[in-house]
Design an enzyme around this catalytic site. Structure first.
Site, short mmCIF file in Angstrom:
data_model
loop_
_atom_site.label_atom_id
_atom_site.label_comp_id
_atom_site.label_asym_id
_atom_site.label_seq_id
_atom_site.Cartn_x
_atom_site.Cartn_y
_atom_site.Cartn_z
N CYS A 115 -4.49 -5.85 4.13
CA CYS A 115 -3.39 -4.95 3.77
C CYS A 115 -3.67 -4.10 2.54
O CYS A 115 -3.01 -3.08 2.33
CB CYS A 115 -2.11 -5.76 3.58
SG CYS A 115 -1.52 -6.55 5.10
N HIS A 261 2.49 -1.92 -1.43
CA HIS A 261 2.35 -2.42 -0.07
C HIS A 261 3.69 -2.97 0.39
O HIS A 261 4.36 -3.72 -0.32
CB HIS A 261 1.29 -3.52 -0.06
CG HIS A 261 1.23 -4.31 1.21
ND1 HIS A 261 1.26 -3.71 2.45
CD2 HIS A 261 1.15 -5.64 1.44
CE1 HIS A 261 1.21 -4.64 3.38
NE2 HIS A 261 1.14 -5.82 2.80
N ASN A 291 6.12 -4.34 7.82
CA ASN A 291 4.82 -4.40 7.15
C ASN A 291 3.78 -3.85 8.12
O ASN A 291 3.46 -4.49 9.13
CB ASN A 291 4.51 -5.85 6.77
CG ASN A 291 3.16 -6.02 6.09
OD1 ASN A 291 2.31 -5.14 6.13
ND2 ASN A 291 2.95 -7.18 5.49
#
Length: 364
Positions: A115, A261, A291
């Site tokens: 990520c 993030h 996400n």
């Protein structure tokens, strides 16, 4: 003073058409829609169509960024794709993207820092561009940096720790020469390999090749120690932001925007007070996107940019954390772009506080 400043000159993003709401995802995971929103701040996420691969999503986002920049794909020197869900083990997904968009002169490669991959890719591309000579016309060189992931293909729908969080999507930026006093200031990258077990896909690589046994075992699903990841973020993100600001000798009060993030809105709200960015606006797009892995920072950046929330010269921090375990952060001054407000103008104040705002959270 950087005599060859490189910065973000355009943004783009792509979200697949299919939307999965909390009630649908929650039913498979054994939780309610209300529980998901209360625990994460997420209301829905997008799902790639059966015919779409990561390269397709990445190419869509890249085209949007190129259009905004007023560039053709042939003007791009580098294409860097951050992903942990590539089309296949080889060749690089970035190579497929160059073919899809017609970037025939670009060198292309992938980055996998899960990520946080977009920040690692952004850093690599920016530093390569700084070493490139300016073109004869004085324009360029340029790089496309793309974050793209299709996590829906590697999630166990019954695992509430993961299935409720992730969506599919892609975000892109074009990097290129910017006016003096704007562009990249510094970056901070770190990887805690001793914590690599917190996030993993156990099988499918050289250590545990795919077999009937690994498939039956469910070893190809994405796994995450949610409590361990939360602890990692609380222990490491504040220090990473502090290191970034210290390297640049920029006080936290000078930062106008924080784009993190989009892992979990509740977790970000918890860690926010420890970051020392009290006068910044924290941007969240996870309520509608979930996400999206390496795509989450560039998607959110594109949402904020197209809403006109950046003013030329705004000090901005991008930061992400992901498997490995890795943390990447970048600090820069916003350059003149298609949707940036002139430096003399005041930024709009449409964002509101609270992790459940549908698009953006403003922390002031």
């Amino acid at each position: 003073m950087n005599d060859n400043p490189i910065g973000i000159i355009a943004t783009g993003s792509y979200l697949p058409a299919t939307v999965a709401h909390n009630d649908e995802v929650g039913a498979a995971a054994g939780v309610t829609a209300e529980w998901i929103e209360r625990k994460t701040g997420i209301r829905r996420r997008h799902r790639a169509a059966p015919h779409e691969a990561t390269s397709d999503l990445a190419a869509h986002a890249a085209r949007q960024a190129l259009l905004q920049a007023g560039l053709t794909a042939d003007q791009i020197t580098y294409v860097v794709v951050a992903t942990s869900t590539p089309d296949h083990p080889q060749p690089a997904t970035a190579a497929l993207v160059t073919d899809l968009i017609g970037a025939r002169r670009a060198a292309a490669f992938d980055v996998n820092s899960v990520c946080s991959g977009f920040l690692f890719a952004l850093t690599a591309a920016e530093r390569m561009l700084r070493a490139e000579p300016r073109t004869a016309s004085g324009q360029g060189p340029y790089a496309l940096v793309i974050g793209a992931d299709i996590y829906s293909r590697i999630l166990d729908p019954a695992d509430r720790k993961t299935a409720i969080l992730f969506g599919d999507g892609a975000g892109a930026v074009v990097l290129g020469p910017v006016p003096a006093g704007t562009g990249g200031i510094t970056t901070s990258l770190t990887t805690r390999g001793d914590q690599h077990g917190l996030i993993s896909v156990p099988a499918g690589g050289s250590r545990r090749p795919a077999s009937a046994d690994t498939v039956a075992e469910g070893a190809h699903w994405f796994t995450m120690d949610g409590r361990g990841v939360r602890g990692f973020v609380h222990d490491n993100l504040p220090g990473a932001i502090g290191e970034l600001l210290a390297k640049a000798r920029v006080p936290g009060r000078a930062v106008r925007h924080f784009v993190p993030h989009q892992a979990n809105g509740v977790m970000l709200a918890e860690v926010w007070p420890a970051l020392g960015l009290d006068t910044a606006r924290m941007h969240l797009a996870l309520a509608h996107h979930g996400n999206t892995g390496a795509a989450s920072v560039p998607i959110t950046l594109d949402v904020a940019h197209r809403r006109g929330l950046f003013t030329e010269g705004d000090v901005t921090v991008l930061s992400a954390f992901g498997g490995g375990m890795s943390v990447g952060s970048a600090l820069f001054r916003w350059a003149p772009t298609a949707h940036a407000r002139p430096a003399r103008a005041q930024a709009p104040t449409e964002a509101t506080t609270g992790v459940k705002d549908p698009v953006l959270v403003g922390a002031r």
